[in-house]
Design an enzyme around this catalytic site. Structure first.
Site, PDB file in Angstrom:
ATOM      1  N   ASP A  93       0.816  -1.208   0.000  1.00  0.00           N
ATOM      2  CA  ASP A  93       0.000   0.000   0.000  1.00  0.00           C
ATOM      3  C   ASP A  93       0.859   1.272   0.000  1.00  0.00           C
ATOM      4  O   ASP A  93       2.083   1.228  -0.173  1.00  0.00           O
ATOM      5  CB  ASP A  93      -0.948  -0.044   1.193  1.00  0.00           C
ATOM      6  CG  ASP A  93      -2.347   0.463   0.854  1.00  0.00           C
ATOM      7  OD1 ASP A  93      -2.463   1.401   0.045  1.00  0.00           O
ATOM      8  OD2 ASP A  93      -3.327  -0.078   1.407  1.00  0.00           O
ATOM      9  N   ASP A 153      -9.884   3.957  -3.578  1.00  0.00           N
ATOM     10  CA  ASP A 153     -10.603   2.737  -3.228  1.00  0.00           C
ATOM     11  C   ASP A 153     -12.021   2.721  -3.788  1.00  0.00           C
ATOM     12  O   ASP A 153     -12.737   3.725  -3.775  1.00  0.00           O
ATOM     13  CB  ASP A 153     -10.682   2.583  -1.707  1.00  0.00           C
ATOM     14  CG  ASP A 153      -9.317   2.358  -1.080  1.00  0.00           C
ATOM     15  OD1 ASP A 153      -8.355   2.080  -1.828  1.00  0.00           O
ATOM     16  OD2 ASP A 153      -9.212   2.458   0.155  1.00  0.00           O
TER      17      ASP A 153
END
Length: 335
Positions: A93, A153
């Site tokens: 990430d 996202d």
């Protein structure tokens, strides 16, 4: 399958607060939470015995997005630990990156460190970058990663605008955000499919199929488009608690075969038409996508509006090379 933060603990409480040297940074598996014995019957052993692969999560920052320890500055020792644990997949990430973003070279260098560290272990570990498309990821990630996220996202919404996902295009987006609808991410992906191919893929984010925010037809569209664009198909629902409709969508053999087709050619959007209601108001977009397969071609038609839309085309119009295929399989509707 991902091993998320509660699975692991540091022997030392905090690598930042205590400043321990890299050589002493080691992980432990939580044997009480997962009821396993230390090593030699590990989580990985059990998962591999079921014929599955095992993944783990970290971040190219001092902490993960869940505020657990990240791997920035500890790439080599973390990669070696993943090898020792027989990890097959790393999602990497972008949270708490210490400001090491803003232009392509600084982001490339930060993610390339983990790429080299994984390669040096000698274990084949799928490297899934998740820097949300910052700094034109698709221009440099294909040389260091197997897949890369292209956007903020996803959320379980078919179409719609949310200020938390403010960009109208992934290109030059300065705030990828989150709460991006499925159709918003589909729009982001359209110009980027040219960057993907065998061994390196645009990741459109996890699937929302079965989470309850879309209709059956919308989930079918979601799964189908992720499949034909050749995005990784990663379930975001609870596989232990899903109904028959959800299972039927995510196990569609034709779509999975297209996603795994050895030619590795994502579909390309070749038409985009505004759909208007009887009052002349734009209510959505009709799109045609097409691409090649080892044998034949795939054509996907998407209507984001609530109204019916009729279009006429020939296969030669949308995919001219398909008419030269003399041994292609017959037309098969996917739903």
């Amino acid at each position: 399958m991902h091993l998320n933060a509660p699975l692991t603990n540091l022997i030392h409480p905090s690598p930042i607060q205590n400043g321990f040297p890299m050589a002493s940074r080691r992980f432990q598996v939580s044997t009480t939470r997962y009821n396993i014995t230390p090593r030699h019957l590990t989580v990985a052993d059990k998962i591999h015995a079921m014929g599955l692969k095992i993944g783990i999560y970290s971040s190219a920052g001092t902490m993960t997005c869940g505020r657990r320890f990240g791997s920035l500055g500890y790439e080599e020792i973390d990669a070696k630990t993943y090898k020792e644990w027989d990890i097959d997949y790393l999602k990497y990430d972008n949270c708490y990156n210490e400001g090491q973003a803003g232009y392509d070279l600084i982001s490339y260098d930060r993610y390339a460190k983990m790429s080299r560290a994984l390669s040096d272990t000698g274990r084949p570990i799928v490297y899934a970058m998740c820097n949300w498309g910052e700094d034109g990821t698709w221009n440099w990630a294909p040389t260091i990663a197997h897949s890369w996220r292209i956007s903020g996202d996803i959320t379980d919404v078919y179409d719609g605008f949310d200020d938390r996902c403010p960009c109208e295009s992934a290109i030059n987006c300065k705030l990828p955000g989150f709460h991006c609808s499925m159709m918003r991410i589909l729009d982001f992906a359209a110009p980027l499919v040219q960057k993907a191919g065998p061994g390196h893929w645009n990741d459109l984010d996890m699937l929302e199929v079965g989470n309850g925010g879309m209709t059956t037809a919308e989930y079918q569209t979601h799964f189908a488009m992720w499949a034909v664009i050749k995005s990784p198909l990663i379930l975001g629902n609870d596989p232990m608690n899903m109904d028959a409709v959800t299972k039927a969508i995510i196990t569609n053999k034709w779509l999975i075969d297209i996603n795994q087709d050895l030619q590795g050619e994502p579909v390309v959007r070749i038409r985009k038409t505004l759909v208007k209601n009887p009052h002349g108001e734009t209510v959505g977009v009709a799109q045609i996508w097409a691409g090649g397969l080892v044998q034949g071609a795939v054509v996907a038609i998407v209507n984001s509006s609530p109204d019916k839309y009729t279009t006429n085309y020939t296969l030669q119009d949308v995919y001219p090379s398909a008419v030269r295929c003399l041994h292609c399989p017959p037309f098969v509707p996917l739903y």
